[in-house]
Design a protein around this motif. Structure first.
Motif, PDB file in Angstrom:
ATOM      1  N   PRO A  56      -9.091 -48.777  66.031  1.00 41.92           N
ATOM      2  CA  PRO A  56      -8.255 -48.315  64.908  1.00 41.92           C
ATOM      3  C   PRO A  56      -6.863 -48.936  64.886  1.00 41.92           C
ATOM      4  O   PRO A  56      -6.217 -48.944  63.831  1.00 41.92           O
ATOM      5  CB  PRO A  56      -8.195 -46.797  65.117  1.00 41.92           C
ATOM      6  CG  PRO A  56      -8.572 -46.585  66.549  1.00 41.92           C
ATOM      7  CD  PRO A  56      -9.524 -47.663  66.896  1.00 41.92           C
ATOM      8  N   ASP A  57      -6.391 -49.451  66.025  1.00 43.13           N
ATOM      9  CA  ASP A  57      -5.061 -50.067  66.067  1.00 43.13           C
ATOM     10  C   ASP A  57      -5.119 -51.585  65.910  1.00 43.13           C
ATOM     11  O   ASP A  57      -4.112 -52.266  66.117  1.00 43.13           O
ATOM     12  CB  ASP A  57      -4.367 -49.722  67.391  1.00 43.13           C
ATOM     13  CG  ASP A  57      -4.086 -48.240  67.533  1.00 43.13           C
ATOM     14  OD1 ASP A  57      -3.833 -47.588  66.499  1.00 43.13           O
ATOM     15  OD2 ASP A  57      -4.138 -47.735  68.669  1.00 43.13           O
ATOM     16  N   LEU A  58      -6.267 -52.090  65.543  1.00 43.39           N
ATOM     17  CA  LEU A  58      -6.438 -53.537  65.399  1.00 43.39           C
ATOM     18  C   LEU A  58      -5.470 -54.081  64.349  1.00 43.39           C
ATOM     19  O   LEU A  58      -5.354 -53.542  63.248  1.00 43.39           O
ATOM     20  CB  LEU A  58      -7.877 -53.836  64.988  1.00 43.39           C
ATOM     21  CG  LEU A  58      -8.329 -55.295  65.031  1.00 43.39           C
ATOM     22  CD1 LEU A  58      -8.362 -55.815  66.472  1.00 43.39           C
ATOM     23  CD2 LEU A  58      -9.722 -55.442  64.397  1.00 43.39           C
ATOM     24  N   GLN A  59      -4.793 -55.181  64.710  1.00 41.33           N
ATOM     25  CA  GLN A  59      -3.835 -55.779  63.785  1.00 41.33           C
ATOM     26  C   GLN A  59      -4.248 -57.167  63.298  1.00 41.33           C
ATOM     27  O   GLN A  59      -3.708 -57.656  62.302  1.00 41.33           O
ATOM     28  CB  GLN A  59      -2.454 -55.877  64.440  1.00 41.33           C
ATOM     29  CG  GLN A  59      -1.817 -54.530  64.714  1.00 41.33           C
ATOM     30  CD  GLN A  59      -0.383 -54.682  65.184  1.00 41.33           C
ATOM     31  OE1 GLN A  59       0.369 -55.497  64.672  1.00 41.33           O
ATOM     32  NE2 GLN A  59      -0.003 -53.906  66.194  1.00 41.33           N
ATOM     33  N   ALA A  60      -5.199 -57.810  63.994  1.00 41.40           N
ATOM     34  CA  ALA A  60      -5.626 -59.134  63.556  1.00 41.40           C
ATOM     35  C   ALA A  60      -7.069 -59.404  63.983  1.00 41.40           C
ATOM     36  O   ALA A  60      -7.477 -59.017  65.075  1.00 41.40           O
ATOM     37  CB  ALA A  60      -4.705 -60.219  64.117  1.00 41.40           C
ATOM     38  N   ILE A  61      -7.819 -60.051  63.103  1.00 35.96           N
ATOM     39  CA  ILE A  61      -9.134 -60.594  63.426  1.00 35.96           C
ATOM     40  C   ILE A  61      -9.009 -62.113  63.384  1.00 35.96           C
ATOM     41  O   ILE A  61      -8.608 -62.675  62.361  1.00 35.96           O
ATOM     42  CB  ILE A  61     -10.222 -60.126  62.441  1.00 35.96           C
ATOM     43  CG1 ILE A  61     -10.409 -58.604  62.520  1.00 35.96           C
ATOM     44  CG2 ILE A  61     -11.546 -60.837  62.731  1.00 35.96           C
ATOM     45  CD1 ILE A  61     -11.363 -58.050  61.482  1.00 35.96           C
ATOM     46  N   ILE A  62      -9.356 -62.758  64.506  1.00 38.65           N
ATOM     47  CA  ILE A  62      -9.287 -64.210  64.603  1.00 38.65           C
ATOM     48  C   ILE A  62     -10.715 -64.746  64.575  1.00 38.65           C
ATOM     49  O   ILE A  62     -11.502 -64.451  65.465  1.00 38.65           O
ATOM     50  CB  ILE A  62      -8.590 -64.659  65.900  1.00 38.65           C
ATOM     51  CG1 ILE A  62      -7.190 -64.043  66.011  1.00 38.65           C
ATOM     52  CG2 ILE A  62      -8.510 -66.187  65.973  1.00 38.65           C
ATOM     53  CD1 ILE A  62      -6.526 -64.286  67.372  1.00 38.65           C
ATOM     54  N   ALA A  63     -11.033 -65.518  63.551  1.00 37.74           N
ATOM     55  CA  ALA A  63     -12.388 -66.057  63.404  1.00 37.74           C
ATOM     56  C   ALA A  63     -12.323 -67.581  63.448  1.00 37.74           C
ATOM     57  O   ALA A  63     -11.912 -68.206  62.470  1.00 37.74           O
ATOM     58  CB  ALA A  63     -13.020 -65.587  62.104  1.00 37.74           C
ATOM     59  N   PRO A  64     -12.730 -68.198  64.569  1.00 36.95           N
ATOM     60  CA  PRO A  64     -12.705 -69.659  64.669  1.00 36.95           C
ATOM     61  C   PRO A  64     -13.937 -70.302  64.049  1.00 36.95           C
ATOM     62  O   PRO A  64     -14.548 -71.215  64.608  1.00 36.95           O
ATOM     63  CB  PRO A  64     -12.643 -69.891  66.179  1.00 36.95           C
ATOM     64  CG  PRO A  64     -13.394 -68.733  66.756  1.00 36.95           C
ATOM     65  CD  PRO A  64     -13.147 -67.569  65.830  1.00 36.95           C
ATOM     66  N   THR A  65     -14.348 -69.808  62.891  1.00 34.41           N
ATOM     67  CA  THR A  65     -15.534 -70.268  62.185  1.00 34.41           C
ATOM     68  C   THR A  65     -15.319 -70.044  60.698  1.00 34.41           C
ATOM     69  O   THR A  65     -14.857 -68.963  60.285  1.00 34.41           O
ATOM     70  CB  THR A  65     -16.798 -69.522  62.649  1.00 34.41           C
ATOM     71  OG1 THR A  65     -17.782 -69.547  61.607  1.00 34.41           O
ATOM     72  CG2 THR A  65     -16.513 -68.077  62.986  1.00 34.41           C
ATOM     73  N   THR A  66     -15.646 -71.036  59.883  1.00 34.17           N
ATOM     74  CA  THR A  66     -15.377 -70.931  58.452  1.00 34.17           C
ATOM     75  C   THR A  66     -16.186 -69.828  57.781  1.00 34.17           C
ATOM     76  O   THR A  66     -15.738 -69.234  56.806  1.00 34.17           O
ATOM     77  CB  THR A  66     -15.661 -72.277  57.751  1.00 34.17           C
ATOM     78  OG1 THR A  66     -17.028 -72.646  57.934  1.00 34.17           O
ATOM     79  CG2 THR A  66     -14.771 -73.376  58.302  1.00 34.17           C
ATOM     80  N   VAL A  67     -17.369 -69.538  58.300  1.00 34.01           N
ATOM     81  CA  VAL A  67     -18.176 -68.445  57.741  1.00 34.01           C
ATOM     82  C   VAL A  67     -17.569 -67.101  58.137  1.00 34.01           C
ATOM     83  O   VAL A  67     -17.410 -66.207  57.308  1.00 34.01           O
ATOM     84  CB  VAL A  67     -19.636 -68.538  58.225  1.00 34.01           C
ATOM     85  CG1 VAL A  67     -20.443 -67.343  57.734  1.00 34.01           C
ATOM     86  CG2 VAL A  67     -20.269 -69.840  57.745  1.00 34.01           C
ATOM     87  N   GLY A  68     -17.190 -66.973  59.410  1.00 34.18           N
ATOM     88  CA  GLY A  68     -16.665 -65.711  59.906  1.00 34.18           C
ATOM     89  C   GLY A  68     -15.349 -65.307  59.293  1.00 34.18           C
ATOM     90  O   GLY A  68     -15.132 -64.127  58.973  1.00 34.18           O
ATOM     91  N   ILE A  69     -14.453 -66.274  59.100  1.00 37.96           N
ATOM     92  CA  ILE A  69     -13.127 -65.917  58.587  1.00 37.96           C
ATOM     93  C   ILE A  69     -13.227 -65.405  57.153  1.00 37.96           C
ATOM     94  O   ILE A  69     -12.550 -64.440  56.774  1.00 37.96           O
ATOM     95  CB  ILE A  69     -12.137 -67.110  58.703  1.00 37.96           C
ATOM     96  CG1 ILE A  69     -10.707 -66.656  58.390  1.00 37.96           C
ATOM     97  CG2 ILE A  69     -12.548 -68.266  57.835  1.00 37.96           C
ATOM     98  CD1 ILE A  69      -9.668 -67.740  58.633  1.00 37.96           C
ATOM     99  N   LEU A  70     -14.092 -66.013  56.348  1.00 36.28           N
ATOM    100  CA  LEU A  70     -14.245 -65.569  54.963  1.00 36.28           C
ATOM    101  C   LEU A  70     -14.895 -64.194  54.904  1.00 36.28           C
ATOM    102  O   LEU A  70     -14.479 -63.334  54.112  1.00 36.28           O
ATOM    103  CB  LEU A  70     -15.076 -66.598  54.193  1.00 36.28           C
ATOM    104  CG  LEU A  70     -15.164 -66.392  52.678  1.00 36.28           C
ATOM    105  CD1 LEU A  70     -13.785 -66.470  52.037  1.00 36.28           C
ATOM    106  CD2 LEU A  70     -16.094 -67.439  52.058  1.00 36.28           C
ATOM    107  N   ALA A  71     -15.901 -63.961  55.757  1.00 33.88           N
ATOM    108  CA  ALA A  71     -16.555 -62.658  55.782  1.00 33.88           C
ATOM    109  C   ALA A  71     -15.594 -61.568  56.250  1.00 33.88           C
ATOM    110  O   ALA A  71     -15.589 -60.453  55.704  1.00 33.88           O
ATOM    111  CB  ALA A  71     -17.779 -62.706  56.697  1.00 33.88           C
ATOM    112  N   ALA A  72     -14.774 -61.876  57.252  1.00 32.44           N
ATOM    113  CA  ALA A  72     -13.805 -60.895  57.751  1.00 32.44           C
ATOM    114  C   ALA A  72     -12.759 -60.580  56.696  1.00 32.44           C
ATOM    115  O   ALA A  72     -12.338 -59.426  56.543  1.00 32.44           O
ATOM    116  CB  ALA A  72     -13.152 -61.411  59.024  1.00 32.44           C
TER     117      ALA A  72
END
Length: 321
Positions: A201-217
């Motif tokens: 619940p305290d998450l402040q950033a999602i780092i996706a080193p993948t072009t598919v993952g970053i768009l989905a996130a």
């Protein structure tokens, strides 16, 4: 697209042309389609080169092995592969080399025994530091971040995340809470992003080193109404990420030019297959307009530094790749 259709190449060319197969993790991914555009540019510049753009329909080693075996049967001159699993595809690629086929890996590497050289898009250390910095730049007081990667066996993502973890002491207060895998599938990556938000619940950033993952996130954060609370960053394509930047779900992201990467991989494959260069430590391999690279002791090299995109520049590149 069927496997047979994907292997037809882009045009009917004479049999004495050099045939270079660009094998990607899966068909239908924008990053790899842009890389194929670059490979075609190299082929046009070289002349008498046919690019066979191919890959499985999903990101599995089994699918890539099927593709490799078909390419061996066709007797292509070179295979340039972005691997789903560095070890699983190596035996098939060894068979290709035994048949006289030049084999290189690019983007996501292959075990050394399964290729002649590997082209990283950038240096692993620089990418790891960059993706962590992109999150930390917008977290002045520190906080929790999580990684949404591709497959658990993806050589490049694993190396970048490891490099980011090694760089963690340079970013006081940043805490990595989890790494999850979306297998470069949009729906699974979306669900994994949802899971991260629910679990932390305290998450402040999602780092996706993948072009598919970053768009989905980005989509998951937007749908959850958490723009401004969770920053989605990592590696993405400007054409796909412009909307995320505009909405505020993504403050900044980075990527090298996939067109340049496909171009460089094709140029290297041609240089090795033609005998213009040899893949040995210390060798300098030409890459056309991208200059050249010098191989290290593991016969790997890095193409260029990643570039950061944000609201100030993303629109300038969105129509390019």
């Amino acid at each position: 697209m069927s496997l047979a259709a994907s292997m037809m190449g882009t045009s009917a060319m004479a049999q004495d042309n050099m045939r270079i197969a660009l094998v990607v993790k899966a068909l239908g991914i924008g990053f790899f389609e842009a890389a194929a555009e670059g490979a075609e540019e190299a082929a046009a510049e070289l002349g008498n080169v046919e690019i066979i753009y191919t890959g499985p329909t999903d990101t599995t080693a089994e699918g890539q092995i099927e593709v490799i075996n078909s390419l061996i049967a066709q007797g292509v001159d070179a295979i340039a592969i972005s691997a789903n699993d560095p070890d699983a595809v190596a035996p098939a690629l060894q068979r290709a080399m035994q048949r006289g086929i030049t084999v290189i890996s690019w983007d996501s590497g292959v075990a050394e025994e399964g290729r002649m050289m590997h082209l990283n898009p950038s240096s692993t250390e620089l990418i790891g530091n960059t993706i962590l910095r992109l999150a930390a730049d917008h977290m002045p007081d520190g906080g929790d971040v999580a990684f949404l990667s591709a497959s658990a066996t993806a050589t490049n993502q694993n190396a970048w995340i490891a490099a980011a973890e090694e760089a963690l002491p340079n970013f006081p207060g940043i805490n990595i809470v989890a790494t999850v895998y979306g297998d470069d599938l949009s729906d699974k990556s979306y669900r994994e992003a949802q899971g991260l938000m629910a679990s932390y619940p305290d998450l402040q950033a999602i780092i996706a080193p993948t072009t598919v993952g970053i768009l989905a996130a980005c989509q998951a954060v937007s749908d959850a109404g958490r723009i401004g609370e969770i920053n989605v960053t990592g590696l993405g394509l400007p054409s796909e990420m412009a909307g995320c930047v505009e909405s505020g779900a993504t403050r900044s992201f980075a990527i090298w030019n996939p067109i340049d990467l496909g171009y460089s991989a094709a140029m290297i494959a041609h240089a090795l297959a033609s005998g213009e260069a040899t893949a040995v430590p210390g060798a300098e391999i030409p890459m056309g307009r991208m200059g050249s690279v010098t191989l290290d002791d593991a016969t790997t090299a890095a193409m260029s530094d990643p570039f950061t995109y944000d609201a100030s520049n993303v629109a300038d590149f969105a129509d390019i790749f």
